[in-house]
Scaffold this active site. Structure first.
Site, PDB file in Angstrom:
ATOM      1  N   CYS A  55     -54.491 -52.541 -50.713  1.00  0.00           N
ATOM      2  CA  CYS A  55     -53.635 -52.278 -49.557  1.00  0.00           C
ATOM      3  C   CYS A  55     -54.170 -52.985 -48.314  1.00  0.00           C
ATOM      4  O   CYS A  55     -53.655 -52.785 -47.215  1.00  0.00           O
ATOM      5  CB  CYS A  55     -53.514 -50.776 -49.302  1.00  0.00           C
ATOM      6  SG  CYS A  55     -55.087 -49.952 -48.970  1.00  0.00           S
TER       7      CYS A  55
ATOM      8  N   GLU B  65     -49.325 -55.397 -49.524  1.00  0.00           N
ATOM      9  CA  GLU B  65     -49.901 -54.791 -50.736  1.00  0.00           C
ATOM     10  C   GLU B  65     -49.991 -55.908 -51.772  1.00  0.00           C
ATOM     11  O   GLU B  65     -49.002 -56.606 -52.017  1.00  0.00           O
ATOM     12  CB  GLU B  65     -49.000 -53.668 -51.232  1.00  0.00           C
ATOM     13  CG  GLU B  65     -49.668 -52.733 -52.213  1.00  0.00           C
ATOM     14  CD  GLU B  65     -50.243 -51.490 -51.547  1.00  0.00           C
ATOM     15  OE1 GLU B  65     -50.848 -50.684 -52.259  1.00  0.00           O
ATOM     16  OE2 GLU B  65     -50.079 -51.340 -50.321  1.00  0.00           O
TER      17      GLU B  65
END
EC number: 2.1.1.-
Length: 365
Positions: free
Chosen positions: A323, A357
């Protein structure tokens, strides 16, 4: 938050800019072409949080816009799911004339699902009493004619569940449907349709895998449950107790019989694998019986700590969901010495933001 940037007509251009930025940032690792998985340009977020503004008899949701440096009224919210937007209008209409429910209410959190369930958390700057509970129960009954809704009241050191504090999401992943218990205030992937694409990608890159899978930071079992089909056995670790409890529920409801969850941090598990420490939580689990050729990691934004990174480097194949591209890049500086990136993906969980992401599959050189 920059509300002005949330324009669906500019979504494709923004996604292209993200892809180019990612390719340039990781060019030194000679990655393959980036596989790009787009989001819906609107109504993609399954959860949202709003502050509540009181102005005489009026009551409305607002968010803070960092560009305007001011609060912005949000009667509707483009990123939030259609279900959240429907609930926003229905809930505020119920709250406005109800003194008990609106008194010192300062925030409302929504957690919705593709399966149609929604959880509403009302946060207060006061202690909640029996009158609040009675009014909230009546509110739930009225809203239940339109929604599959649960309501939670929160105040300092106080939490009231009228029914339950979770929803059950159902995700169609390839030809299977997986069910996931998602608990209030626990981490879940916010963009459900992109989460499906992430699961399908992870299943694809681990097809024809040999042996067992080790997963660190497994959360509620989101990936491990879907990936279990590709491995003989899966051993997964997670530290947060609510997430571990949800994972056990999810294992049972999805009829997964080859997945073992251990409540440990990645750092603790690294110590256990290195035989540096023994843990009562591992009693009855023969770590040496697992033949894990593949390790899966989905760490927090800080990335993987040095001890765990050394553990990860010992596996033939590494599946890494990140992330935070910056910490992924830092970790790849070491992993790239022994492994080569063979798959590279961009998952647009958060449109109209700089957030990216990413997913990489690394295989030993």
């Amino acid at each position: 938050m920059n509300l002005a940037a949330m324009d669906p007509t500019t979504y494709d251009a923004q996604l292209t800019a993200k892809r180019i930025k990612l390719e340039q940032a990781f060019a030194q690792f000679e990655t393959p072409s980036v596989e790009v998985f787009a989001s819906e340009p609107a109504h993609y977020r399954m959860r949202a949080e709003f502050r509540v503004w009181h102005e005489g008899d009026d009551l409305y949701y607002y968010m803070f816009d960092k560009v305007l440096n001011d609060k912005v009224r949000c009667d509707q919210y483009l990123p939030a799911s259609a279900l959240i937007n429907q609930m926003m209008a229905a809930l505020i209409a119920e709250l406005k004339p109800n003194h008990s429910l609106r008194h010192k209410l300062f925030q409302v959190d929504f957690l919705s699902t593709l399966s149609g369930e929604i959880l509403v958390s009302l946060l207060y700057h006061r202690q909640l009493d029996d009158q609040w509970r009675s009014e909230a129960a009546a509110l739930k009954a009225r809203l239940s004619s339109q929604f599959k809704v649960n309501i939670i009241g929160r105040a300092r050191k106080q939490k009231i569940d009228l029914d339950k504090d979770f929803v059950v999401e159902s995700l169609q992943v390839n030809d299977k449907v997986f069910h996931y218990k998602q608990i209030e205030n626990s981490f879940t992937q916010p963009n459900a349709k992109v989460a499906i694409k992430m699961l399908e990608w992870a299943i694809d890159v681990t097809q024809r895998s040999q042996g067992d899978l080790l997963e660190l930071y497994c959360g509620n079992g989101n990936f491990s449950i879907a990936l279990a089909q590709n491995f003989n056995r899966v051993l997964a670790t997670e530290l947060a107790k609510p997430s571990v409890d949800a994972a056990q529920y999810n294992i049972e409801v999805n009829n997964i019989d080859n997945l073992q969850i251990i409540r440990m941090s990645a750092e603790e598990f690294s110590d256990a694998m290195a035989k540096n420490r023994s843990f009562r939580r591992l009693e009855g689990i023969d770590l040496d019986s697992y033949v894990c050729n593949t390790i899966f990691v989905d760490p927090p934004r800080a990335g993987i700590d040095p001890a765990t990174l050394e553990l990860v480097q010992g596996y033939e194949r590494i599946l890494y969901i990140s992330c935070n591209p910056d910490t992924l890049k830092d970790n790849l500086q070491q992993l790239n010495q022994t492994h080569k990136v063979t798959r590279f993906a961009l998952f647009d969980q958060f449109p109209y933001t700089d957030h990216m992401e990413t997913g990489v599959l690394l295989e030993r050189r």
